[in-house]
Design an enzyme around this catalytic site. Structure first.
Site, PDB file in Angstrom:
ATOM      1  N   HIS A 141      27.046  -1.722  25.014  1.00  3.09           N
ATOM      2  CA  HIS A 141      26.279  -1.934  23.780  1.00  3.09           C
ATOM      3  C   HIS A 141      27.279  -2.392  22.715  1.00  3.09           C
ATOM      4  O   HIS A 141      28.458  -2.004  22.747  1.00  3.09           O
ATOM      5  CB  HIS A 141      25.644  -0.594  23.391  1.00  3.09           C
ATOM      6  CG  HIS A 141      24.670  -0.652  22.263  1.00  3.09           C
ATOM      7  ND1 HIS A 141      25.070  -0.698  20.952  1.00  3.09           N
ATOM      8  CD2 HIS A 141      23.318  -0.634  22.239  1.00  3.09           C
ATOM      9  CE1 HIS A 141      23.995  -0.722  20.178  1.00  3.09           C
ATOM     10  NE2 HIS A 141      22.920  -0.680  20.934  1.00  3.09           N
ATOM     11  N   ASP A 218      30.573   6.649  26.424  1.00  2.00           N
ATOM     12  CA  ASP A 218      29.353   6.471  25.638  1.00  2.00           C
ATOM     13  C   ASP A 218      28.195   6.991  26.495  1.00  2.00           C
ATOM     14  O   ASP A 218      27.750   6.326  27.430  1.00  2.00           O
ATOM     15  CB  ASP A 218      29.187   4.984  25.311  1.00  2.00           C
ATOM     16  CG  ASP A 218      27.873   4.695  24.607  1.00  2.00           C
ATOM     17  OD1 ASP A 218      27.074   5.630  24.409  1.00  2.00           O
ATOM     18  OD2 ASP A 218      27.641   3.523  24.267  1.00  2.00           O
ATOM     19  N   GLN A 221      22.848   6.639  26.701  1.00  2.00           N
ATOM     20  CA  GLN A 221      21.700   6.437  27.605  1.00  2.00           C
ATOM     21  C   GLN A 221      21.691   7.431  28.760  1.00  2.00           C
ATOM     22  O   GLN A 221      20.695   7.515  29.481  1.00  2.00           O
ATOM     23  CB  GLN A 221      21.719   5.016  28.186  1.00  2.00           C
ATOM     24  CG  GLN A 221      21.479   3.927  27.177  1.00  2.00           C
ATOM     25  CD  GLN A 221      20.083   3.962  26.556  1.00  2.00           C
ATOM     26  OE1 GLN A 221      19.160   4.566  27.101  1.00  2.00           O
ATOM     27  NE2 GLN A 221      19.922   3.326  25.410  1.00  2.00           N
ATOM     28  N   LYS A 244      17.859   9.516  20.828  1.00  2.00           N
ATOM     29  CA  LYS A 244      17.461   9.055  22.159  1.00  2.00           C
ATOM     30  C   LYS A 244      17.139  10.239  23.063  1.00  2.00           C
ATOM     31  O   LYS A 244      16.736  10.060  24.211  1.00  2.00           O
ATOM     32  CB  LYS A 244      18.565   8.193  22.763  1.00  2.00           C
ATOM     33  CG  LYS A 244      18.762   6.859  22.025  1.00  2.00           C
ATOM     34  CD  LYS A 244      19.849   6.050  22.665  1.00  2.00           C
ATOM     35  CE  LYS A 244      20.360   4.938  21.775  1.00  2.00           C
ATOM     36  NZ  LYS A 244      19.462   3.809  21.666  1.00  2.00           N
ATOM     37  N   CYS A 385      21.374  -5.619  21.853  1.00  2.00           N
ATOM     38  CA  CYS A 385      22.731  -5.361  21.327  1.00  2.00           C
ATOM     39  C   CYS A 385      23.752  -5.325  22.461  1.00  2.00           C
ATOM     40  O   CYS A 385      24.648  -4.462  22.491  1.00  2.00           O
ATOM     41  CB  CYS A 385      22.789  -4.057  20.519  1.00  2.00           C
ATOM     42  SG  CYS A 385      21.736  -4.071  19.090  1.00  2.00           S
TER      43      CYS A 385
HETATM   44  C1  LIG Z   1      24.506   2.604  25.455  1.00  2.00           C
HETATM   45  C2  LIG Z   1      24.349   2.718  23.983  1.00  2.00           C
HETATM   46  N1  LIG Z   1      25.406   3.030  23.228  1.00  2.00           N
HETATM   47  C3  LIG Z   1      25.328   3.169  21.908  1.00  2.00           C
HETATM   48  C4  LIG Z   1      24.146   2.978  21.260  1.00  2.00           C
HETATM   49  C5  LIG Z   1      24.101   3.121  19.782  1.00  2.00           C
HETATM   50  O1  LIG Z   1      23.322   4.210  19.430  1.00  2.00           O
HETATM   51  P1  LIG Z   1      22.990   4.451  17.878  1.00  2.00           P
HETATM   52  O2  LIG Z   1      22.316   3.211  17.401  1.00  2.00           O
HETATM   53  O3  LIG Z   1      22.090   5.629  17.901  1.00  2.00           O
HETATM   54  O4  LIG Z   1      24.275   4.713  17.204  1.00  2.00           O
HETATM   55  C6  LIG Z   1      23.010   2.628  21.984  1.00  2.00           C
HETATM   56  C7  LIG Z   1      21.721   2.369  21.302  1.00  2.00           C
HETATM   57  O5  LIG Z   1      20.851   1.687  21.825  1.00  2.00           O
HETATM   58  C8  LIG Z   1      23.110   2.509  23.379  1.00  2.00           C
HETATM   59  O6  LIG Z   1      22.050   2.193  24.135  1.00  2.00           O
END
Ligand SMILES: Cc1ncc(COP(=O)(O)O)c(C=O)c1O
Length: 427
Positions: A141, A218, A221, A244, A385
């Site tokens: 992301h 990270d 997900q 999430k 993204c």
């Molecule tokens: C894999 C992953 N990392 C990071 C993020 C960023 O999350 P946030 O927008 O809640 O900071 C997302 C959001 O879609 C994501 O899917």
């Protein structure tokens, strides 16, 4: 978690190993699906973007505002002391949820994005040198891509990308220098928000540790359907967002391994994070972690909701969640595979993430999402993204179905019916 909610979550506990989630009963715990014309018959399949919230999370947040709201870590009267205790109890809940050794490692941030920026700029940037490499993967992301790109740019280091093989998995063999002396950091996602691929982050952390290379996972997900234990993972940093996993937006977690705590400079400076504020910053001293990383008045209500969401997820059981969303994703995948104009990009092997992404030869993903939306099916279309990944896939957008605990077979049928309808419209 309250026993009320537990008894409502209908599971078929025939074996100790796995209990089948009853999505209709689970859905009844989510007020949004009964309170609103727009949502009453909605097939909400945009869960990788954000999840809906169960009553128990709202109730906990409501209690926080009605019953014990006052400053955190700042008052000496009984109400303020109780508020501070509740906030720290929420931290303890998160600590046990991720298996951290100490509450000092558990930092409330604004989001996964915020957490990653804290590590990139507060930990890596001060030590990053020209000639060093920071490794991310092709499936990150932007939140786990741009902060590293930025610090590499600033320091003269290089951002390196672990590419994918033809089955949508990391091609580690293609990059023999990942675990080398030139690597300053490895930051990777546990589960891709587009492909649904789940990486063997434990194996990567183990190899990195042997070379003293710091790792950031990270888990944005992954956290709903995988039990996280940071000590077993052996990562240095781990991040995710509350929204999430059935809790509100505006709050996330940054886990920092105990031996790294003193190596991270706080980025956000302000109230509540100094022991002594001198006339010169050189003489100013930071508070102990976690407080040194939580400047300003903390998000009390968010933290309380976050803790309640941990109860919710654990009461369902991450393994049961994985089974439920994986079965629905497999059913969808199987049905979609009969459409000749449709290209599935999610690897069949990784459907237990509940993510199914595809693109259509004739219908643009945005048009498809719009038609589905008009048919009461909420899905996501676009680059998610994850533009570096979409470049690799050779498309500018995909349509993503992301499944959660309240989704049913009817939701899967609704996707297929809406697709049929869209193909007729565009025929
Ligand atoms: C894999 C992953 N990392 C990071 C993020 C960023 O999350 P946030 O927008 O809640 O900071 C997302 C959001 O879609 C994501 O899917």
């Amino acid at each position: 978690m309250s026993s009320v909610a537990l008894s409502n979550i209908e599971t078929d506990k025939q074996t100790n190993a796995a209990a089948r989630i009853n999505p209709e009963r689970v859905k009844a715990l989510f007020p949004i699906f009964r309170n609103n014309e727009l949502t009453r018959n909605l097939s909400y399949l945009d869960n990788a973007a954000t999840s809906q919230k169960p009553e128990m999370v709202m109730q906990a947040m409501d209690d926080a505002m009605r019953l014990f709201h006052s400053p955190v870590n700042r008052g000496f009267y009984p109400l303020a002391e109780q508020t501070t205790t509740r906030y720290e109890q929420a931290r303890e809940r998160l600590k046990s949820f991720i298996g951290a050794a100490t509450h000092r490692s558990v930092i409330f941030t604004a989001s996964a994005t915020d957490s990653i920026n804290q590590v990139a700029q507060g930990f890596l940037l001060p030590r990053l040198k020209p000639g060093q490499n920071v490794w991310v993967t092709r499936m990150e992301h932007h939140s786990n891509y741009l902060p590293w790109q930025h610090v590499c740019e600033k320091s003269g280091a290089s951002l390196r990308i672990i590419e994918l093989n033809s089955t949508g998995e990391l091609d580690l063999d293609r990059h023999p220098d990942i675990f080398s002396d030139t690597t300053a950091m490895i930051a990777l996602t546990q589960t891709s928000n587009v492909l649904g691929t789940t990486n063997d982050v434990k194996a990567i952390c183990e190899q990195a540790k042997q070379k003293h290379i710091p790792t950031l996972i990270d888990a944005a997900q992954a956290v709903v359907s995988n039990t996280i234990n940071v000590q077993q993972l052996g990562c240095d940093f781990l991040v995710f967002s509350a929204h999430k996993m059935f809790a509100p937006t505006g709050i996330g977690i940054l886990y920092i391994a105990p031996d790294r705590l003193d190596q991270v400079q706080p980025l956000r400076l302000g109230g509540g994070m100094v022991d002594f504020c001198a006339d010169s910053i050189a003489d100013t001293t930071w508070s102990e972690a976690p407080h040194r990383f939580e400047a300003g008045s903390p998000n009390l209500v968010g933290a309380i909701g976050f803790a309640a969401a941990c109860d919710f997820v654990e009461s369902l059981g991450q393994a049961n969640i994985k089974m439920h969303i994986g079965e629905l994703a497999s059913s969808l995948y199987q049905q979609l595979s009969h459409y000749p104009n449709l290209h599935l990009v999610s690897p069949a092997k990784h459907l237990s993430s509940g993510i199914v992404s595809f693109y259509h030869d004739v219908i643009h993903a945005h048009d498809l999402a719009q038609i589905m939306g008009d048919s009461g099916v909420a899905v996501r279309a676009g680059h998610h993204c994850a533009q570096p990944l979409l470049r690799h896939l050779g498309v500018s957008s995909t349509l993503r179905i992301s499944i959660s605990v309240y989704n049913t077979n009817d939701d899967i049928s609704a996707v297929v019916n809406a697709l049929e309808h869209a193909e007729k419209v565009f025929a």
